[in-house]
Design a protein around this motif. Structure first.
Motif, mmCIF file in Angstrom:
data_model
loop_
_atom_site.group_PDB
_atom_site.id
_atom_site.type_symbol
_atom_site.label_atom_id
_atom_site.label_comp_id
_atom_site.label_asym_id
_atom_site.label_seq_id
_atom_site.Cartn_x
_atom_site.Cartn_y
_atom_site.Cartn_z
ATOM 1 N N THR A 1 0.851 -1.253 -0.013
ATOM 2 C CA THR A 1 0.070 -0.045 -0.133
ATOM 3 C C THR A 1 0.830 1.228 -0.100
ATOM 4 O O THR A 1 1.901 1.318 0.785
ATOM 5 C CB THR A 1 -1.047 -0.048 1.309
ATOM 6 O OG1 THR A 1 -1.847 -1.190 1.297
ATOM 7 C CG2 THR A 1 -1.634 1.107 1.244
ATOM 8 N N THR A 2 0.642 2.252 -0.986
ATOM 9 C CA THR A 2 1.809 3.308 -1.181
ATOM 10 C C THR A 2 1.166 4.517 -1.573
ATOM 11 O O THR A 2 0.026 4.594 -2.073
ATOM 12 C CB THR A 2 2.746 2.935 -2.487
ATOM 13 O OG1 THR A 2 2.020 2.729 -3.297
ATOM 14 C CG2 THR A 2 3.417 1.797 -2.029
ATOM 15 N N ILE A 3 1.753 5.625 -0.914
ATOM 16 C CA ILE A 3 1.421 6.733 -1.417
ATOM 17 C C ILE A 3 2.532 7.460 -2.493
ATOM 18 O O ILE A 3 3.810 7.150 -1.967
ATOM 19 C CB ILE A 3 1.422 7.872 -0.098
ATOM 20 C CG1 ILE A 3 0.114 7.507 0.569
ATOM 21 C CG2 ILE A 3 1.467 9.480 -0.755
ATOM 22 C CD1 ILE A 3 -0.013 8.304 1.903
ATOM 23 N N GLN A 4 2.482 7.850 -3.617
ATOM 24 C CA GLN A 4 3.393 8.337 -4.601
ATOM 25 C C GLN A 4 3.544 9.641 -4.668
ATOM 26 O O GLN A 4 2.443 10.023 -4.938
ATOM 27 C CB GLN A 4 3.103 7.560 -5.732
ATOM 28 C CG GLN A 4 3.956 7.747 -6.805
ATOM 29 C CD GLN A 4 3.960 6.788 -8.118
ATOM 30 O OE1 GLN A 4 4.030 5.652 -8.008
ATOM 31 N NE2 GLN A 4 3.231 7.269 -9.194
ATOM 32 N N PRO B 1 -7.908 6.768 4.184
ATOM 33 C CA PRO B 1 -7.540 5.655 4.442
ATOM 34 C C PRO B 1 -7.269 4.765 3.130
ATOM 35 O O PRO B 1 -8.410 5.281 2.103
ATOM 36 C CB PRO B 1 -8.756 4.835 5.246
ATOM 37 C CG PRO B 1 -9.134 6.072 6.226
ATOM 38 C CD PRO B 1 -9.060 7.264 5.196
ATOM 39 N N LEU B 2 -6.525 4.322 2.699
ATOM 40 C CA LEU B 2 -6.115 3.500 1.587
ATOM 41 C C LEU B 2 -6.435 1.867 2.044
ATOM 42 O O LEU B 2 -6.415 1.627 2.952
ATOM 43 C CB LEU B 2 -4.605 3.469 1.284
ATOM 44 C CG LEU B 2 -4.225 4.826 0.624
ATOM 45 C CD1 LEU B 2 -3.742 5.816 1.609
ATOM 46 C CD2 LEU B 2 -3.117 4.491 -0.295
ATOM 47 N N ARG B 3 -7.075 1.440 0.845
ATOM 48 C CA ARG B 3 -7.067 -0.322 0.850
ATOM 49 C C ARG B 3 -5.840 -1.038 0.798
ATOM 50 O O ARG B 3 -4.988 -0.148 0.260
ATOM 51 C CB ARG B 3 -8.141 -0.761 -0.215
ATOM 52 C CG ARG B 3 -9.522 0.241 0.221
ATOM 53 C CD ARG B 3 -10.629 -0.586 -0.952
ATOM 54 N NE ARG B 3 -10.134 -0.227 -2.244
ATOM 55 C CZ ARG B 3 -10.021 0.831 -3.042
ATOM 56 N NH1 ARG B 3 -10.640 1.795 -2.440
ATOM 57 N NH2 ARG B 3 -9.725 0.892 -4.575
ATOM 58 N N GLU B 4 -5.703 -2.140 1.237
ATOM 59 C CA GLU B 4 -4.646 -3.094 1.065
ATOM 60 C C GLU B 4 -4.289 -3.015 -0.431
ATOM 61 O O GLU B 4 -5.252 -3.221 -1.221
ATOM 62 C CB GLU B 4 -4.799 -4.451 1.501
ATOM 63 C CG GLU B 4 -3.919 -5.302 1.403
ATOM 64 C CD GLU B 4 -2.866 -5.297 3.029
ATOM 65 O OE1 GLU B 4 -1.671 -5.320 2.436
ATOM 66 O OE2 GLU B 4 -3.305 -4.903 3.732
ATOM 67 N N GLY B 5 -2.921 -2.783 -0.503
ATOM 68 C CA GLY B 5 -2.565 -3.021 -2.069
ATOM 69 C C GLY B 5 -2.867 -1.692 -2.969
ATOM 70 O O GLY B 5 -2.280 -1.745 -4.036
ATOM 71 N N GLU B 6 -3.483 -0.431 -2.449
ATOM 72 C CA GLU B 6 -4.013 0.498 -3.219
ATOM 73 C C GLU B 6 -2.685 1.420 -3.309
ATOM 74 O O GLU B 6 -1.923 1.483 -2.261
ATOM 75 C CB GLU B 6 -5.032 1.327 -2.505
ATOM 76 C CG GLU B 6 -5.434 2.534 -3.172
ATOM 77 C CD GLU B 6 -6.687 3.391 -2.525
ATOM 78 O OE1 GLU B 6 -7.074 4.182 -3.199
ATOM 79 O OE2 GLU B 6 -7.055 2.834 -1.530
ATOM 80 N N THR B 7 -2.410 2.314 -4.310
ATOM 81 C CA THR B 7 -1.556 3.071 -4.447
ATOM 82 C C THR B 7 -2.276 4.533 -4.744
ATOM 83 O O THR B 7 -3.294 4.536 -5.605
ATOM 84 C CB THR B 7 -0.508 3.055 -5.655
ATOM 85 O OG1 THR B 7 0.180 1.717 -5.302
ATOM 86 C CG2 THR B 7 0.674 4.175 -5.821
#
Length: 103
Positions: A3-6, A74-80
């Motif tokens: 899970t990433t923030i780019q 919030p981000l979901r599992e695996g979301e970028t």
């Protein structure tokens, strides 16, 4: 999958002052904080930062005196999720920094 923030950092500068912008970029890289933890960023290309899914994160990006911040929902599992930080230079002085979701 992480899970990433780019984050992509760019430097908006009038054509007449490109030399000043090149000099500033070479000596002053952008910096970031995610939930208070320092992150190394770079100009002109994306930097991926792994985060914990399912919670809000405080993202701060700054270059000298042109800081910007936002709350990452919030981000979901695996979301970028991608963001862009842009520094404006006007009349040979740093004006402000903008942080927003990338297109």
């Amino acid at each position: 999958m992480p899970t990433t923030i780019q984050i992509t950092c760019s430097y908006g500068i009038p054509e007449a002052f490109e030399g000043i912008g090149d000099l500033n970029r070479s000596f002053h890289p952008p910096h970031g904080l995610i939930d208070g933890q320092e992150q190394s960023l770079k100009w002109g290309g994306p930097t991926a930062i792994e985060v914990t899914p399912g919670q809000c994160h405080k993202l701060e990006v700054y270059f000298r005196m042109c800081g910007a911040e936002l709350v990452v929902e919030p981000l979901r599992e695996g979301e970028t999720r991608s963001y862009q930080y842009v520094v404006e230079l006007k009349d040979r002085y740093l004006n402000r920094g903008h942080l927003r979701p990338a297109d």
